[in-house]
Design a protein around this motif. Structure first.
Motif, PDB file in Angstrom:
ATOM      1  N   LEU A 122      42.751  41.708  51.458  1.00 41.39           N
ATOM      2  CA  LEU A 122      43.585  41.970  52.621  1.00 41.39           C
ATOM      3  C   LEU A 122      42.786  41.713  53.894  1.00 41.39           C
ATOM      4  O   LEU A 122      41.543  41.676  53.885  1.00 41.39           O
ATOM      5  N   ALA A 123      43.525  41.554  54.969  1.00 34.05           N
ATOM      6  CA  ALA A 123      42.878  41.240  56.246  1.00 34.05           C
ATOM      7  C   ALA A 123      41.959  42.363  56.712  1.00 34.05           C
ATOM      8  O   ALA A 123      41.026  42.132  57.479  1.00 34.05           O
ATOM      9  N   ASN A 124      42.204  43.576  56.267  1.00 32.34           N
ATOM     10  CA  ASN A 124      41.348  44.692  56.686  1.00 32.34           C
ATOM     11  C   ASN A 124      40.091  44.798  55.824  1.00 32.34           C
ATOM     12  O   ASN A 124      39.344  45.771  55.936  1.00 32.34           O
ATOM     13  N   GLY A 125      39.878  43.814  54.947  1.00 32.53           N
ATOM     14  CA  GLY A 125      38.657  43.806  54.158  1.00 32.53           C
ATOM     15  C   GLY A 125      38.774  44.485  52.805  1.00 32.53           C
ATOM     16  O   GLY A 125      37.835  44.447  52.010  1.00 32.53           O
ATOM     17  N   VAL A 126      39.912  45.091  52.534  1.00 32.56           N
ATOM     18  CA  VAL A 126      40.101  45.749  51.241  1.00 32.56           C
ATOM     19  C   VAL A 126      40.384  44.681  50.175  1.00 32.56           C
ATOM     20  O   VAL A 126      41.216  43.793  50.379  1.00 32.56           O
ATOM     21  N   GLU A 127      39.682  44.765  49.076  1.00 29.59           N
ATOM     22  CA  GLU A 127      39.895  43.815  47.976  1.00 29.59           C
ATOM     23  C   GLU A 127      40.192  44.590  46.703  1.00 29.59           C
ATOM     24  O   GLU A 127      39.456  45.513  46.338  1.00 29.59           O
ATOM     25  N   GLU A 128      41.247  44.215  46.039  1.00 30.97           N
ATOM     26  CA  GLU A 128      41.620  44.873  44.791  1.00 30.97           C
ATOM     27  C   GLU A 128      41.837  43.813  43.723  1.00 30.97           C
ATOM     28  O   GLU A 128      42.151  42.660  44.020  1.00 30.97           O
ATOM     29  N   GLN A 129      41.650  44.250  42.478  1.00 30.79           N
ATOM     30  CA  GLN A 129      41.741  43.327  41.359  1.00 30.79           C
ATOM     31  C   GLN A 129      42.730  43.856  40.328  1.00 30.79           C
ATOM     32  O   GLN A 129      42.852  45.075  40.125  1.00 30.79           O
ATOM     33  N   ALA A 130      43.435  42.959  39.706  1.00 33.62           N
ATOM     34  CA  ALA A 130      44.369  43.321  38.640  1.00 33.62           C
ATOM     35  C   ALA A 130      44.381  42.214  37.605  1.00 33.62           C
ATOM     36  O   ALA A 130      44.017  41.070  37.902  1.00 33.62           O
ATOM     37  N   GLY A 131      44.767  42.568  36.424  1.00 36.71           N
ATOM     38  CA  GLY A 131      44.830  41.580  35.362  1.00 36.71           C
ATOM     39  C   GLY A 131      45.994  41.856  34.435  1.00 36.71           C
ATOM     40  O   GLY A 131      46.375  43.014  34.235  1.00 36.71           O
ATOM     41  N   VAL A 132      46.567  40.817  33.924  1.00 39.77           N
ATOM     42  CA  VAL A 132      47.669  40.935  32.969  1.00 39.77           C
ATOM     43  C   VAL A 132      47.391  39.970  31.822  1.00 39.77           C
ATOM     44  O   VAL A 132      47.074  38.799  32.051  1.00 39.77           O
ATOM     45  N   ASP A 133      47.508  40.474  30.625  1.00 43.92           N
ATOM     46  CA  ASP A 133      47.302  39.637  29.451  1.00 43.92           C
ATOM     47  C   ASP A 133      48.634  39.455  28.724  1.00 43.92           C
ATOM     48  O   ASP A 133      49.390  40.409  28.551  1.00 43.92           O
TER      49      ASP A 133
END
Lengths: 510, 113
Positions: free
Chosen positions: A300-311
């Motif tokens: 995100l522009a505010n520097g927050v980074e999140e990760q997700a995964g789907v199998d």
């Protein structure tokens, strides 16, 4: 009489076969080959027991040693006509009401998931000044199960070492697309997508890439062993995403890192002739699946980074063990009449669906035993076969939350071919026809008891998507009492259908 | 003829092994969860649903009376009270189908939309 191999030396190769089976991880799939049986040759549904030309590469590679050296081509057409019928919803009290976006449990905690108002699903929602219109997605309005598939069959058998070793290749490739994989949920979560039910073991499983290669070794004149592999693709996708404004998702920036890996799944076979007229066979096919691993990162522009995964897991086939026997009732210089039977055990209790979820224990799948019987008649250069199989559905009646659609299947597969010579070469031309009936089945959902505390105390039953203790703006939520659900399979559904296929094939032998 | 069909049915049903374990009506308790319980059952204003549309019969206009009757008759068992739920982890409702019984419906609607 061909030269004999030292049986002791030949058996030394078996540990290599066992090691290969243990080493190769399951990653490929061949539900298409299991559904339609052998294309070309005389294998049919009894391909694990009767030599079927190049098709033996998949069904029982040990039988390749009895096949003629050949190059075969064929076209096969399969029509899938599976109908799914939904019972009508009995009343408005079961509908998810409008205006629940801000509803919470009685203690103010938000729901774990928010359903879409039922009327929006059925009729859509008009555009508002702040949001575009939502298209309707009525129940079963985007179902599947009616398709026509065309396939190209390619087969090859060649012999080495005085016919002691036979190598084979066999592929059935859809014309429409090299492979296909469509995922859907089998419960109320499908309301967010097609809002429909889909056949669990057909559909995209009939366009699975189906390529097999292998070899058979004639240990003695009576005993042959074989090892084969099915070939398929494993996909890994990583898509880092930059979201500059969560209110303008159309402006996201996306990179991609996609890997397509070739992988193998093994199968083994044995053929033994204790008597000149009797043949006994056994096969084992390891579990197979097409795995698609997807990982996302959102910056995100505010520097927050999140990760997700789907199998995703497509085209899952469980362990399949088979034993069969064939017997020549008549053998003369020009005529042969053979009967054959095969029993195939499928460990479907280990099934994993397209979202890599196993069926809940209360609706756990059955292991199945599929009987196949048939006969073959050869008169001179003409050969005819007819097989019948009964494939019991591994899916229990879906009276709860899940909607796995499947039916018992009774199938007949017949074909004929004729050998002839032309321009100094030997050919064999054949035709094949099969009809499979998906026996009608109907199920009614069990009622879901009310839950005063809003918790899902009966996870195997249809979920109440609007908790009874919900509040909105400090007041009890209207229309929350009792069951409200958008589960497309509620209050019941039925299914039935046909698979009808046919094809032509031509082989040049030498 | 009927006995032959029964024998064939029994033979074909023997082609399945294992299957469901446990009961779909098994009550699962969440002793530590507390989402609150409304006083008086939560009767509020009329639901904000469109009667003309939310009673969707689906693309197949063959409502099953039996289904409707069974569903609107309400549950055939009662949820264990919160206190009891906290004391035990699971219990099973009485009555009703167990999910293993074939529920063939000769007049089931057919076909997709």
């Amino acid at each position: 009489m061909s030269p004999r191999l030292n049986p002791t030396r030949a058996w030394l190769g078996l540990p290599l076969v066992v090691c290969a089976v243990a080493w190769v991880r399951p990653a490929s799939a061949s539900p298409l080959l299991e559904t339609v049986g052998g294309v070309g040759g005389q294998g049919g549904f009894n391909g694990r027991t009767v030599e079927g030309g190049a098709a033996s590469t998949y069904y029982n590679p040990a039988l390749l040693t009895d096949a003629k050296t050949e190059l075969s081509l064929g076209v096969f057409i399969l029509s899938e006509q599976i109908g799914i019928s939904l019972a009508g919803r009995p009343g408005t009290q079961y509908a998810v009401p409008v205006g629940i976006e801000n509803a919470t449990y009685a203690n103010g905690v938000p729901w774990s998931a928010y359903p879409i108002p039922t009327t929006w699903l059925q009729n859509g929602r008009p555009a508002t000044p702040t949001s575009p219109a939502l298209p309707a997605r009525p129940r079963q309005g985007d179902g599947s199960g009616h398709d026509l598939f065309a396939y190209q069959m390619i087969g090859l058998v060649t012999k080495l070492f005085h016919d002691r070793l036979a190598l084979g290749g066999y592929a059935v490739i859809p014309y429409s697309k090299f492979t296909g994989a469509d995922a859907f949920y089998s419960d109320e979560r499908e309301q967010y997508f097609t809002n429909s039910l889909h056949p669990e073991l057909y559909g995209d499983r009939l366009v699975a890439t189906s390529i097999a290669f292998g070899g058979g070794l004639k240990v003695t004149d009576q005993l042959s062993v074989g090892l084969g592999f099915t070939l398929n693709l494993t996909t890994e996708a990583f898509t880092p995403t930059y979201v500059s404004n969560t209110g303008e998702l159309q402006n996201i920036l996306v990179d991609s890192d996609v890997k397509v890996l070739v992988s193998l799944s093994p199968h083994v076979g044995v053929s033994y002739k204790p008597l000149p007229r009797l043949r006994l066979t056994a096969t084992a096919h390891a579990p197979e699946k097409l795995q698609i691993d997807t990982d996302f990162t959102f910056l995100l522009a505010n520097g927050v980074e999140e990760q997700a995964g789907v199998d995703f897991t497509h085209d899952y086939m469980p362990w399949q063990l088979a034993a069969g026997a064939s017997y020549d009732l008549v053998t003369t210089s020009t005529d042969t009449i053979t009967i054959a039977a095969t029993f195939i055990y499928g460990q479907w209790s280990t099934y994993v669906d397209r979202h890599s979820e196993a069926p809940i224990a209360a609706y756990g799948w059955y292991d199945t035993l599929t009987p196949v019987v048939g006969a073959r008649v050869q008169h001179g250069d003409v050969r005819v076969f007819l097989d019948s199989e009964y494939q019991p559905s591994p899916v229990p009646l879906q009276t709860g939350r899940t909607n796995y659609v499947d039916n018992d299947r009774l199938g007949f597969d017949g074909g004929a071919d004729c050998a002839f010579s032309l321009w100094g070469s030997d050919f064999r031309v054949g035709a094949q026809l099969q009809v499979q009936r998906l026996i009608p089945r109907y199920q009614t959902k069990l009622p879901t008891p009310p839950s005063a505390d809003g918790l899902d105390h009966y996870p195997a039953l249809v979920a109440d998507e609007v908790p009874d203790n919900s509040i909105l703006d400090g007041r009890p939520l209207a229309g929350a009492q009792g069951l409200q659900t958008n589960n497309p399979g509620w209050p019941g559904f039925g299914s039935q259908g046909w698979l009808v296929g046919g094809g032509l094939n031509l082989a040049v032998t030498w | 003829m009927k006995s032959v069909l029964l024998a064939a049915s029994a033979l074909l049903s023997a082609c399945k092994f294992g299957g469901p374990t446990g009961s779909p009506k098994e009550y699962v308790a969440f002793p530590d969860a507390d989402l609150g319980v409304l006083e008086g059952g939560g009767d509020g204003p009329e639901p904000a649903v469109d009667d003309a549309t939310s009673s969707d019969v689906g693309p197949t206009d063959a409502p099953l009376d039996a289904v409707a009757a069974e569903s609107s008759a309400g549950p055939d068992g009662q949820t264990a009270p919160p206190d009891a739920a906290a004391a035990e982890t699971s219990t099973e409702l009485d009555g009703g189908a167990d999910g293993d019984t074939d529920q063939s419906a000769p007049d089931a609607p057919e076909g997709d939309p």
